[in-house]
Design an enzyme around this catalytic site. Structure first.
Site, PDB file in Angstrom:
ATOM      1  NE  ARG A 100      -2.316  -1.321   3.549  1.00 44.68           N
ATOM      2  CZ  ARG A 100      -1.751  -0.553   4.466  1.00 44.68           C
ATOM      3  NH1 ARG A 100      -1.821   0.770   4.365  1.00 44.68           N
ATOM      4  NH2 ARG A 100      -1.137  -1.077   5.502  1.00 44.68           N
ATOM      5  CE1 TYR A 102       1.268  -6.800  -3.162  1.00 49.54           C
ATOM      6  CE2 TYR A 102       0.180  -5.508  -1.467  1.00 49.54           C
ATOM      7  CZ  TYR A 102       0.884  -6.626  -1.850  1.00 49.54           C
ATOM      8  OH  TYR A 102       1.186  -7.587  -0.930  1.00 49.54           O
ATOM      9  CE  LYS A 106      -7.004  -3.327   5.540  1.00 51.53           C
ATOM     10  NZ  LYS A 106      -5.980  -4.239   5.210  1.00 51.53           N
ATOM     11  CG  HIS A 132      -7.116  -2.931  10.143  1.00 49.72           C
ATOM     12  ND1 HIS A 132      -5.795  -2.572  10.301  1.00 49.72           N
ATOM     13  CD2 HIS A 132      -7.110  -3.934   9.236  1.00 49.72           C
ATOM     14  CE1 HIS A 132      -5.032  -3.315   9.514  1.00 49.72           C
ATOM     15  NE2 HIS A 132      -5.800  -4.159   8.867  1.00 49.72           N
ATOM     16  CB  SER A 181      -0.728  -3.628   8.001  1.00 51.86           C
ATOM     17  OG  SER A 181      -1.866  -2.847   7.720  1.00 51.86           O
ATOM     18  CB  CYS A 197       0.650  -6.319  14.023  1.00 51.02           C
ATOM     19  SG  CYS A 197       1.867  -5.056  13.605  1.00 51.02           S
ATOM     20  CE  LYS A 210      -5.627  -6.926  10.754  1.00 50.86           C
ATOM     21  NZ  LYS A 210      -4.233  -6.446  10.739  1.00 50.86           N
ATOM     22  CG  ASP A 238      -7.542  -7.105   6.946  1.00 49.94           C
ATOM     23  OD1 ASP A 238      -6.573  -6.901   7.706  1.00 49.94           O
ATOM     24  OD2 ASP A 238      -7.766  -6.406   5.950  1.00 49.94           O
ATOM     25  NE  ARG A 275      -0.102  -8.720   2.582  1.00 47.76           N
ATOM     26  CZ  ARG A 275      -0.660  -8.301   3.717  1.00 47.76           C
ATOM     27  NH1 ARG A 275      -1.779  -8.847   4.163  1.00 47.76           N
ATOM     28  NH2 ARG A 275      -0.094  -7.364   4.433  1.00 47.76           N
TER      29      ARG A 275
HETATM   30  P1  GTP Z   1      -2.527  -7.704   7.518  1.00 54.13           P
HETATM   31  O1  GTP Z   1      -3.036  -8.748   6.583  1.00 54.13           O
HETATM   32  O2  GTP Z   1      -1.430  -6.873   6.918  1.00 54.13           O
HETATM   33  O3  GTP Z   1      -3.596  -6.844   8.071  1.00 54.13           O
HETATM   34  O4  GTP Z   1      -1.723  -8.472   8.700  1.00 54.13           O
HETATM   35  P2  GTP Z   1      -2.170  -9.363   9.967  1.00 54.13           P
HETATM   36  O5  GTP Z   1      -2.418  -8.472  11.134  1.00 54.13           O
HETATM   37  O6  GTP Z   1      -3.244 -10.313   9.594  1.00 54.13           O
HETATM   38  O7  GTP Z   1      -0.801 -10.148  10.311  1.00 54.13           O
HETATM   39  P3  GTP Z   1      -0.440 -11.702  10.223  1.00 54.13           P
HETATM   40  O8  GTP Z   1      -1.275 -12.557  11.149  1.00 54.13           O
HETATM   41  O9  GTP Z   1      -0.430 -12.104   8.813  1.00 54.13           O
HETATM   42  O10 GTP Z   1       1.046 -11.707  10.814  1.00 54.13           O
HETATM   43  C1  GTP Z   1       2.096 -10.958  10.259  1.00 54.13           C
HETATM   44  C2  GTP Z   1       3.427 -11.487  10.702  1.00 54.13           C
HETATM   45  O11 GTP Z   1       3.518 -11.517  12.124  1.00 54.13           O
HETATM   46  C3  GTP Z   1       3.696 -12.909  10.204  1.00 54.13           C
HETATM   47  O12 GTP Z   1       4.999 -12.999   9.715  1.00 54.13           O
HETATM   48  C4  GTP Z   1       3.512 -13.751  11.442  1.00 54.13           C
HETATM   49  O13 GTP Z   1       4.304 -14.907  11.396  1.00 54.13           O
HETATM   50  C5  GTP Z   1       3.896 -12.809  12.592  1.00 54.13           C
HETATM   51  N1  GTP Z   1       3.130 -13.123  13.833  1.00 54.13           N
HETATM   52  C6  GTP Z   1       1.802 -13.317  13.928  1.00 54.13           C
HETATM   53  N2  GTP Z   1       1.440 -13.639  15.199  1.00 54.13           N
HETATM   54  C7  GTP Z   1       2.577 -13.629  15.937  1.00 54.13           C
HETATM   55  C8  GTP Z   1       2.867 -13.884  17.326  1.00 54.13           C
HETATM   56  O14 GTP Z   1       1.990 -14.183  18.142  1.00 54.13           O
HETATM   57  N3  GTP Z   1       4.176 -13.756  17.711  1.00 54.13           N
HETATM   58  C9  GTP Z   1       5.161 -13.422  16.823  1.00 54.13           C
HETATM   59  N4  GTP Z   1       6.397 -13.326  17.289  1.00 54.13           N
HETATM   60  N5  GTP Z   1       4.930 -13.195  15.506  1.00 54.13           N
HETATM   61  C10 GTP Z   1       3.659 -13.284  15.069  1.00 54.13           C
HETATM   62  C1  SPV Z   2      -3.011  -4.499   5.319  1.00 58.68           C
HETATM   63  O1  SPV Z   2      -2.016  -3.910   4.843  1.00 58.68           O
HETATM   64  O2  SPV Z   2      -3.499  -4.205   6.426  1.00 58.68           O
HETATM   65  C2  SPV Z   2      -3.602  -5.630   4.567  1.00 58.68           C
HETATM   66  C3  SPV Z   2      -3.143  -5.866   3.194  1.00 58.68           C
HETATM   67  O3  SPV Z   2      -4.488  -6.294   5.071  1.00 58.68           O
HETATM   68  S1  SPV Z   2      -3.847  -4.747   2.055  1.00 58.68           S
HETATM   69  O4  SPV Z   2      -4.992  -5.398   1.421  1.00 58.68           O
HETATM   70  O5  SPV Z   2      -2.826  -4.465   1.032  1.00 58.68           O
HETATM   71  O6  SPV Z   2      -4.284  -3.559   2.715  1.00 58.68           O
HETATM   72 MN    MN Z   3      -5.051  -5.467   7.159  1.00 55.78          MN
END
Ligand code: GTP
Ligand code: SPV
Ligand code: MN
Length: 580
Positions: free
Chosen positions: A69, A197, A206, A226, A248, A250, A252, A275, A364
């Site tokens: 983004r 993207y 979003k 979010h 993002s 972190c 979820k 999300d 992704r």
């Molecule tokens: P968006 O799709 O961007 O909104 O991201 P999201 O918040 O869904 O994040 P996602 O669960 O995909 O995690 C992102 C990264 O953080 C990945 O590389 C995970 O492996 C890592 N991660 C997720 N949960 C944990 C956790 O509990 N501990 C640690 N150390 N890393 C984590």
């Molecule tokens: C984020 O960046 O929080 C995502 C991926 O979930 S995107 O669809 O590119 O916003």
């Molecule tokens: Mn997101």
């Protein structure tokens, strides 16, 4: 093609302006998906992955200038700049239209224009909202088919309803200098040019479900957030639902499809969404949450059978991968997979292991939610699910404890507004710097945060049955930069404390920043984390927190007089408590 005059007029007007060679109304059928895939395999937009190990999986390689983004090119074009607030880039609507319309002029010559009617939320849900995306990207068309409910049923709903969100998108020539993601909330319109993207191009996600929807939600008394939505089933078979906002990349997706650790027999986790969460007050005074999406656009790196077995399994078939690496036998590969060896990186270049990562850090997967082994049938419930707890969180190497609870809703809103997190590869720009990201909505709130917090603060007057509010941090590090908390499946232990607090069952100590678990309140049986580490994870350093509150006060100052007085007072209350 449609009996809705506003829609047919708009499509005709766009067609004249962009001068597309063909117009294709997407019907959302499996045959259409197959045909688009075949066409993209021929044109090189998609590459086939190993069809024996990964049936119906394809790889898309983005232009290297177009992998995340772009917040600096994303605008809220409300009539008044104050309505967009200091948290958004703003452009005058007339100027914005003129600028972007010039880019759209004739941009689809030689291309097909896809018209995609979509519905955000279950088709029979009164809480769902529809939109139409016009795009010249077949990649966007198939991603929208996975991520939302597209085609005839959505078009039928649009024909019955009076309004829909208009989203116009073109990849243009993918030139970052000719790229804008513009939102016109008063016109329920999105115009996005120059990027193919994810969040820049899949306009239902979003752009619609957060930026435009948050604006509508403020006016209509609901919340567009979010947040993931997850159900936790205890061994007695009771299910409680939690909504959690993390910035993002972190955690979820991971929390939403968590697998209980071996120590937790009889526990089950049900995914509603990973999300985005739309929440409405029910007649019973509880907040009811609905996932407007139908698929996951998830972060690939880090996914393996130990971290996220559900995600690992669901992306072995019928998945679109964007910007991963490949192995010798053409399987997708990414950092943290823990098996296989990449021979080509995300740009298709030979990979020698010496220059950067093989997969892009923001690579992704796009996959239907129905492929998730923990997908909850309640995700299709037109009324949504009742929320017991709201959790905010961020990526904080220090200062912020593993978990703590707000003393009431107002304190919880301050906690959400005070969320900060290290930046990630999900957006362009520097990675790993802590920035304020209130409610994980910094890039996604379609209006002034001061008004947004005011909106959050309006809920106690409407209900006495609101969820309790918590804050978590899975990312606290030791001095060598190693995570102190094992995370992933073990996060269930923290969710148990959260839900026990909601049911009046768990122990807590009051501190200036909120209620923290007593040292024995979180079950650490079989966890392998020492009592000293737990103590560090559950400690509050008053000096660090005074600095934290000062930083928040400074940030709040940017919102001037519009900042709700209640929030300012709440900040002062916590600051005073920390001084003692
Ligand atoms: P968006 O799709 O961007 O909104 O991201 P999201 O918040 O869904 O994040 P996602 O669960 O995909 O995690 C992102 C990264 O953080 C990945 O590389 C995970 O492996 C890592 N991660 C997720 N949960 C944990 C956790 O509990 N501990 C640690 N150390 N890393 C984590
Ligand atoms: C984020 O960046 O929080 C995502 C991926 O979930 S995107 O669809 O590119 O916003
Ligand atoms: Mn997101």
């Amino acid at each position: 093609m449609t009996s809705n005059k506003a829609l047919s007029d708009w499509v005709a007007q766009v067609e004249r302006h962009v001068q597309a060679d063909h117009v294709h109304w997407c019907d959302g059928t499996a045959g259409e998906y197959r045909d688009l895939v075949q066409q993209m395999l021929r044109s090189g937009i998609l590459h086939e992955l190993n069809q024996i190990t990964h049936p119906h999986c394809y790889l898309h390689r983005s232009n290297p200038q177009d992998v995340a983004r772009v917040e600096h090119l994303t605008f809220i074009c409300s009539r008044s700049q104050d309505d967009a607030g200091p948290n958004n880039h703003w452009m005058d609507p007339a100027e914005a239209h003129a600028k972007i319309d010039a880019l759209f002029a004739g941009c689809m010559r030689g291309r097909t224009m896809y018209v995609i009617p979509y519905c955000m939320g279950p088709l029979d849900s009164p809480l769902a909202r529809c939109g139409v995306e016009i795009t010249d990207s077949p990649y966007v068309a198939i991603n929208m088919q996975i991520m939302t409910r597209i085609g005839m049923p959505a078009l039928k709903r649009i024909e019955k309803e009076s309004s829909f969100v208009k989203g116009l998108h073109s990849v243009g020539d993918i030139d970052p200098k000719r790229r804008f993601i513009m939102h016109f909330p008063e016109e329920l319109t999105i115009k996005s040019f120059g990027s193919g993207y994810g969040g820049n191009a899949l306009l239902g996600k979003k752009c619609h479900a957060l930026r435009i929807a948050s604006w509508q939600a403020k006016r209509e008394g609901w919340l567009a957030e979010h947040m993931l939505i997850v159900g936790i089933e205890n061994p007695q078979g009771e299910v409680h639902y939690v909504a959690a906002a993390f910035p993002s990349a972190c955690g979820k997706t991971n929390l939403a499809m968590l697998i209980p650790p071996a120590t937790h027999k009889g526990w089950k986790v049900w995914t509603i969404g990973d999300d985005i969460c739309w929440m409405h007050l029910g007649k019973d005074g509880r907040l009811w949450a609905m996932n407007p999406e139908a698929g996951y656009f998830g972060v690939v790196p880090g996914t393996n059978p130990n971290t996220n077995k559900n995600a690992y399994e669901m992306i072995t078939h019928d998945t679109i991968f964007t910007n991963v690496a490949v192995t010798q036998d053409n399987q997708p590969w990414w950092e943290g997979l823990k098996e296989g060896t990449p021979i080509a990186d995300w740009q298709g270049r030979p990979y020698d292991g010496k220059h950067g990562t093989a997969a892009h850090p923001n690579s992704r997967f796009t996959v239907s939610a129905s492929q998730n082994p923990s997908y909850s049938p309640k995700a299709e419930d037109p009324q949504g699910v009742p929320i017991s707890a709201i959790i905010f969180g961020g990526r904080r190497p220090d200062t912020v404890p593993l978990v703590y609870e707000a003393r009431d809703w107002i304190h919880g809103v301050l906690m959400g507004a005070g969320t900060a997190s290290e930046t990630t590869a999900a957006a362009t720009g520097q990675v790993g710097v802590v920035r304020r990201d209130p409610m994980a909505m910094k890039p996604f709130c379609g209006y002034n945060f001061a008004d947004y917090w005011n909106h959050w603060l309006s809920f106690p007057a409407k209900s006495t049955r609101l969820p309790k509010i918590f804050h978590v941090n899975w990312f606290r590090q030791d001095k060598n930069g190693k995570f102190l908390w094992p995370g992933f499946g073990e996060n269930l232990r923290v969710l148990r404390w959260v839900l026990d607090r909601c049911n009046g069952k768990a122990e807590a100590t009051e501190t200036p920043i909120g209620y923290l678990p007593t040292t024995s309140a979180i079950d650490t049986d079989g966890l392998g984390v020492s009592p000293e580490t737990m103590q560090t994870l559950l400690s509050v350093d008053a000096a660090k927190w005074r600095t934290e509150m000062q930083a928040l006060e400074e940030y709040f100052r940017g919102f001037g007089e519009r900042l709700p007085l209640t929030l300012r007072n709440e900040l002062q209350r916590v600051t005073a408590a920390l001084a003692n």
